[in-house]
Design an enzyme around this catalytic site. Structure first.
Site, PDB file in Angstrom:
ATOM      1  CG  HIS A  29     -11.947  28.268 -14.893  1.00 18.72           C
ATOM      2  ND1 HIS A  29     -13.044  27.705 -14.280  1.00 18.72           N
ATOM      3  CD2 HIS A  29     -11.443  29.158 -14.001  1.00 18.72           C
ATOM      4  CE1 HIS A  29     -13.184  28.216 -13.066  1.00 18.72           C
ATOM      5  NE2 HIS A  29     -12.236  29.112 -12.883  1.00 18.72           N
ATOM      6  CB  SER A  30     -13.456  32.168 -15.416  1.00 17.14           C
ATOM      7  OG  SER A  30     -14.021  33.333 -14.857  1.00 17.14           O
ATOM      8  CG  MET A  31     -12.306  35.994 -20.480  1.00 19.86           C
ATOM      9  SD  MET A  31     -10.928  37.181 -20.476  1.00 19.86           S
ATOM     10  CE  MET A  31      -9.563  36.100 -20.957  1.00 19.86           C
TER      11      MET A  31
END
Length: 264
Positions: free
Chosen positions: A109-111
């Site tokens: 998720h995300s980074m």
């Protein structure tokens, strides 16, 4: 977010040589599982973010979450400063710490989405198990990677940015003692992802699945579509209700989509 004592912690400033158990956390070990789901947290995130997922997974899937240096029981360690160093370290831990006789699935998720892609590329290129599928969430595809300056903000403005994005309990950031402990890792993660320069010629061979929230101001439909160019295999995308941290409320739907043919 908690800090836990760890008698085997490295001295401050050490990190990437940490043994595999430091990197990979199993909330509910399942020795008989036939699939390992490896989860990669967001910037400032911890392995414990994914702990609630363990009870939602099919019984033949074991959850393994990555714990980055500089937080919780790895608080004494220096956060890693570049994507290359972090991806290399995580890949080494995965080669040593996941069973080669199991099916391997990634979720980031995300980074963590960018890190999952980078680690999968390394595993496909070298020895050891490679994932059968990579799921990415809340992140633009590599060709849409954008530089940023959040990591350069003074403390109060950085805290405001973190609160606006969500994912971190605002009360933690209002406590001066807790803030002093957690901000260095959060700032380092932002610096890592905002200075990240992916190889735009790289392609995963395995399928890529994308999840995003319909109110996520960080990720546009074009950002999602850009993941299609990050692999040469099958591509799918699913938009779910919510903002950047939609998965806090949509965990069951995310898991059911990843393991549609399994039973819990």
């Amino acid at each position: 977010m908690t800090t836990e004592p760890n008698p085997t912690a490295h001295r401050p400033g050490g990190n990437s040589a940490a043994p595999t158990p430091r990197w990979l956390r199993r909330t509910q070990p399942r020795p008989g599982a036939r699939t390992t789901l490896v989860c990669f947290p967001h910037a400032g995130g911890t392995a414990s973010f994914f702990s609630p997922w363990a009870r939602l997974l099919p019984l033949d899937v074991e959850l393994v979450a990555v714990q980055y240096p500089g937080r919780q029981d790895r608080l004494a360690e220096r956060p890693i400063g570049t994507m290359t160093e972090l991806a290399d370290a995580v890949t080494e831990a995965l080669r040593a710490g996941v069973r080669p006789d199991r099916e391997l699935v990634f979720f980031g998720h995300s980074m963590g989405a960018a890190l999952a892609w980078e680690a999968a590329l390394r595993l496909e290129a070298g020895p050891g198990p490679a994932p059968r599928q990579v799921f990415v969430s809340g992140r633009q595809g590599p060709r849409r990677q954008r530089p940023g300056t959040v990591h350069l903000l003074p403390e109060e403005r950085l805290v405001d940015e973190i609160k606006q994005l969500g994912g971190t309990d605002p009360q933690l950031l209002d406590d001066p003692d807790v803030r002093e402990m957690v901000l260095p890792a959060i700032r380092a993660d932002y610096r890592l992802i905002e200075t990240y320069r992916p190889d735009l010629t790289a392609r995963l061979r395995c399928p890529i699945g994308v999840f995003t929230g319909d109110q996520d101001i960080e990720v546009s439909p074009e950002d999602v579509e850009a993941w299609r160019d990050a692999g040469s295999g099958d591509f799918s995308a699913l938009v779910l209700p919510g903002d950047h941290f939609y998965l806090a409320d949509q965990a069951e739907r995310v898991i059911s989509s990843m393991f549609a043919s399994r039973t819990v």
